[in-house]
Design an enzyme around this catalytic site. Structure first.
Site, short mmCIF file in Angstrom:
data_model
loop_
_atom_site.label_atom_id
_atom_site.label_comp_id
_atom_site.label_asym_id
_atom_site.label_seq_id
_atom_site.Cartn_x
_atom_site.Cartn_y
_atom_site.Cartn_z
N ALA A 12 0.82 -1.22 0.00
CA ALA A 12 0.00 0.00 0.00
C ALA A 12 0.85 1.26 0.00
O ALA A 12 0.45 2.30 0.50
CB ALA A 12 -0.91 -0.01 1.23
N ARG A 18 -2.77 7.35 -11.08
CA ARG A 18 -3.88 7.35 -12.04
C ARG A 18 -5.22 7.76 -11.41
O ARG A 18 -6.17 8.06 -12.12
CB ARG A 18 -3.99 5.96 -12.70
CG ARG A 18 -2.84 5.67 -13.66
CD ARG A 18 -2.74 4.18 -14.03
NE ARG A 18 -2.01 3.42 -13.01
CZ ARG A 18 -1.79 2.09 -13.09
NH1 ARG A 18 -2.26 1.40 -14.11
NH2 ARG A 18 -1.10 1.47 -12.14
N GLY A 83 8.77 0.54 -6.44
CA GLY A 83 8.39 -0.72 -7.06
C GLY A 83 7.86 -1.74 -6.07
O GLY A 83 8.22 -1.75 -4.89
N GLU A 161 5.48 -6.85 -17.74
CA GLU A 161 4.61 -5.71 -17.48
C GLU A 161 4.12 -5.12 -18.80
O GLU A 161 4.83 -5.16 -19.81
CB GLU A 161 5.36 -4.65 -16.67
CG GLU A 161 5.56 -5.03 -15.23
CD GLU A 161 4.25 -5.39 -14.54
OE1 GLU A 161 3.43 -4.50 -14.31
OE2 GLU A 161 4.04 -6.59 -14.25
N ARG A 339 -30.85 15.62 10.96
CA ARG A 339 -29.43 15.80 11.24
C ARG A 339 -29.07 15.08 12.54
O ARG A 339 -29.95 14.57 13.24
CB ARG A 339 -29.12 17.29 11.28
CG ARG A 339 -29.28 17.93 9.89
CD ARG A 339 -29.37 19.43 9.96
NE ARG A 339 -28.25 19.99 10.70
CZ ARG A 339 -28.24 21.22 11.24
NH1 ARG A 339 -29.31 22.00 11.10
NH2 ARG A 339 -27.20 21.64 11.90
N ALA A 386 -48.22 23.81 11.42
CA ALA A 386 -47.40 24.07 10.22
C ALA A 386 -46.52 25.30 10.44
O ALA A 386 -46.97 26.30 10.99
CB ALA A 386 -48.29 24.27 9.02
N ALA A 429 -52.22 30.68 16.56
CA ALA A 429 -51.54 30.83 15.28
C ALA A 429 -50.74 32.12 15.25
O ALA A 429 -51.17 33.14 15.77
CB ALA A 429 -52.55 30.80 14.14
C1 UD1 Z 1 0.87 -4.70 -10.59
C2 UD1 Z 1 1.74 -5.79 -11.21
C3 UD1 Z 1 1.06 -6.30 -12.49
C4 UD1 Z 1 -0.32 -6.81 -12.14
C5 UD1 Z 1 -1.14 -5.76 -11.42
C6 UD1 Z 1 -2.41 -6.38 -10.91
C7 UD1 Z 1 4.06 -5.20 -10.67
C8 UD1 Z 1 5.33 -4.65 -11.20
N1 UD1 Z 1 3.04 -5.23 -11.53
O1 UD1 Z 1 0.81 -3.64 -11.53
O2 UD1 Z 1 1.83 -7.34 -13.04
O3 UD1 Z 1 -0.98 -7.21 -13.33
O4 UD1 Z 1 -0.42 -5.23 -10.30
O5 UD1 Z 1 -3.27 -5.46 -10.30
O6 UD1 Z 1 4.02 -5.63 -9.53
N2 UD1 Z 1 3.06 -0.50 -4.32
C9 UD1 Z 1 3.93 -0.40 -3.25
N3 UD1 Z 1 5.16 0.16 -3.46
C10 UD1 Z 1 5.55 0.62 -4.69
C11 UD1 Z 1 4.66 0.49 -5.78
C12 UD1 Z 1 3.43 -0.09 -5.56
O7 UD1 Z 1 3.61 -0.79 -2.14
O8 UD1 Z 1 6.68 1.12 -4.80
C13 UD1 Z 1 1.72 -1.07 -4.08
C14 UD1 Z 1 0.63 -0.14 -4.52
O9 UD1 Z 1 0.24 0.71 -3.46
C15 UD1 Z 1 -0.48 -1.10 -4.94
C16 UD1 Z 1 0.27 -2.34 -5.37
O10 UD1 Z 1 1.58 -2.23 -4.84
O11 UD1 Z 1 -1.33 -1.40 -3.86
C17 UD1 Z 1 0.33 -2.47 -6.89
O12 UD1 Z 1 0.96 -1.32 -7.42
P1 UD1 Z 1 0.48 -0.68 -8.79
O13 UD1 Z 1 1.36 0.46 -9.06
O14 UD1 Z 1 -0.97 -0.46 -8.78
O15 UD1 Z 1 0.85 -1.87 -9.79
P2 UD1 Z 1 0.21 -2.17 -11.20
O16 UD1 Z 1 0.77 -1.25 -12.20
O17 UD1 Z 1 -1.27 -2.25 -11.09
CA CA Z 2 -2.69 -1.79 -9.48
#
Ligand code: UD1
Ligand code: CA
Length: 480
Positions: A12, A18, A83, A161, A339, A386, A429
């Site tokens: 996470a 995006r 990554g 990828e 509320r 009312a 009233a």
């Molecule tokens: C990733 C996979 C892809 C797969 C897809 C499925 C990789 C390189 N690619 O791509 O093959 O099809 O998920 O949904 O793994 N995150 C981190 N640290 C980081 C980057 C990301 O914790 O440095 C976490 C993000 O918060 C997210 C998850 O990893 O919850 C996936 O990251 P995201 O960037 O969404 O990967 P995708 O491009 O979707």
């Molecule tokens: Ca993703």
């Protein structure tokens, strides 16, 4: 029972570029729960010996949410190296040294995955000799996902990828869900050798698959038919698609439990909501948070209830309510605004164009039309005419209005708080109530009405009003 051979990591740390949002992606909500909440709930169902959450972007917000949802989770901070591979590398380093079991990797942005599917993945992994097993599926549009590359025999070879894939690889419709199980020792060795030599300049966790295979170890991909469970949320279009999918499941679940839901498409029910049998939900209704609707009640059409309780057999029509309590057999709306702190007793009524805030309306009491009731108490069986308004705010402080049991107030009263009206009293009233009214009294503050005969003829001679009046007066004389 706790699975002592299982550790789970939830990724996470990503920004979720995006989403184009100031809110981190994993904190966007589905059915009243952040994305990461769905993933953590599923993870907790597997009862692993270790649960870790990797954070970096908006670290404090994400960590706080994760800790609230899963108090036993260990928060791992990812460093500057980007990554999913780096995220897992740092999580592995945080697992206590003696652990040599399996690591289940979950993405914080894949919210619809259920514990049964994960249990099957784990079972498949443990039944094989594989060092790593990933969950795959086929989708009509694989754009953006990592593709599952298999060799001529159909064995898993590696993941590529989307951004690094050739034209031919992009045509593959089997995708990597981003959910895997690894033997932690085999994984640790491969993570150390990941590089950032790829289109995104990140350490890809996906590269571990190819690396394990090259190192002579078995890897496999377990395809699952329910591709929707594996859909990732990367932008707001995917968020709304996942929300619709989950909502359809929730609605169907309540229908099978005995709730009439006329229009599933326009009815939105949060996960935490509770409904009893023979509740009826009419189109355009949103039930949010910890809302509870008791047996036989009807809600809708076009109503939004948040953290609200609706009693047995009550009716709530075209209403917006937050933190309100509606008693058994009571009726609310159409066009009511409740509320926080609005409480309506059994068989009571809050009618049309009525706003209630921090106000208790007793059993059988009625506020039927065009009223504002704030910081007030209305006794059982009272009837508010009312246009009754509690003037609760003097510009500095808020004050209470207390209206006794069986009181009848006239149309268009203003109650200037603090003020009390005794049990059984009446008000005339148009009266502005500025001082307490004793029980059983009639309060009126209006001067007796005076009629000035002939005023129109004297002051507006020849006007349409004068002509109409003269005609009426003339015909009265003719009848004499
Ligand atoms: C990733 C996979 C892809 C797969 C897809 C499925 C990789 C390189 N690619 O791509 O093959 O099809 O998920 O949904 O793994 N995150 C981190 N640290 C980081 C980057 C990301 O914790 O440095 C976490 C993000 O918060 C997210 C998850 O990893 O919850 C996936 O990251 P995201 O960037 O969404 O990967 P995708 O491009 O979707
Ligand atoms: Ca993703």
């Amino acid at each position: 029972m706790t699975d002592s051979r299982l550790a789970i990591v939830v990724l996470a740390a990503g920004q979720g570029t995006r989403m184009r949002s100031a809110t981190p992606k994993v904190l966007h909500e589905l059915a009243g729960l952040p994305l990461i909440g769905h993933v953590l709930h599923t993870a907790q169902a597997l009862d692993a010996a270790h649960l870790l959450v990797v954070v970096r972007h908006e670290r404090d917000r994400v960590a706080a949410a994760a800790t609230e949802l899963a108090p036993t989770a260990v928060i791992v901070d990812q460093d500057e190296i980007p990554g999913t591979g780096r995220a897992v590398e740092q999580a592995v380093a945080a697992i206590p040294a003696g652990f040599d079991g399996d690591l289940l990797v979950l993405s914080g942005d894949v919210p619809l995955l259920d514990a049964d599917t994960l249990a099957r993945l784990l079972e498949a992994h443990r039944a094989s000799a594989a060092a790593g097993t990933l969950l795959s599926t086929t989708v009509p549009d694989p754009t953006g996902y990592g593709r599952v590359v298999r060799d001529a025999e159909g064995a898993l070879q590696r993941i590529v990828e989307h951004q690094d894939a050739s034209e031919a690889e992009r045509a593959i419709d089997e995708i990597n869900s981003g959910v895997y199980v690894f033997g932690v020792n085999a994984l640790r060795d491969q993570l150390a050798s990941l590089t950032v030599a790829n289109a995104q300049g990140e350490k890809y966790l996906t590269d571990v698959i190819g690396a394990l295979r090259e190192a002579g170890m078995d890897v496999s991909a377990v395809p699952t038919p329910d591709s929707w469970k594996l859909e990732g949320v990367n932008d707001r279009a995917q968020l709304s698609a996942a929300a619709a999918r989950l909502n359809a499941l929730i609605v169907r679940g309540w229908q099978l439990a005995g709730v009439t839901i006329q229009d599933p498409e326009t009815t939105w029910i949060d996960l935490q909501v509770r409904l009893e049998p023979d509740v009826t939900i009419l189109p355009g209704t949103q039930l949010k948070g910890a809302t509870v609707v008791a047996e036989g009640a009807t809600v809708g059409p076009d109503s939004t209830l948040t953290d609200t309780e609706v009693g047995r057999g009550a009716t709530v029509t075209r209403t917006d309510a937050t933190l309100a309590v509606i008693g058994d057999g009571a009726s609310v709306g159409p066009f009511a605004y409740l509320r926080p702190g609005a409480e309506l007793g059994p068989d009571g009524k809050i009618g049309t164009f009525v706003e209630v805030k921090n106000g208790r309306i007793g059993a059988g009491a009625k506020v039927p039309h065009l009223s504002y009731i704030g910081d007030a108490e209305i006794g059982a069986g009272a009837n508010i005419g009312a246009g009754g308004i509690t003037a609760n705010y003097d510009g500095v402080d808020k004050h209470r209005t207390v209206i006794g049991a069986a009181v009848k107030t006239g149309a268009h009263n203003v109650f200037v708080a603090p003020v009390r009206i005794g049990d059984g009293a009446y008000t005339g009233a148009g009266t502005t109530i500025r001082k307490d009214v004793p029980a059983g009294a009639l309060a009126i503050d209006v001067a007796p009405q005076r009629n000035l005969d002939g005023w129109v003829h004297t002051h507006r001679p020849g006007s349409a009003a004068d002509l109409a009046a003269q005609q009426a007066i003339g015909s009265e004389h003719a009848q004499d």
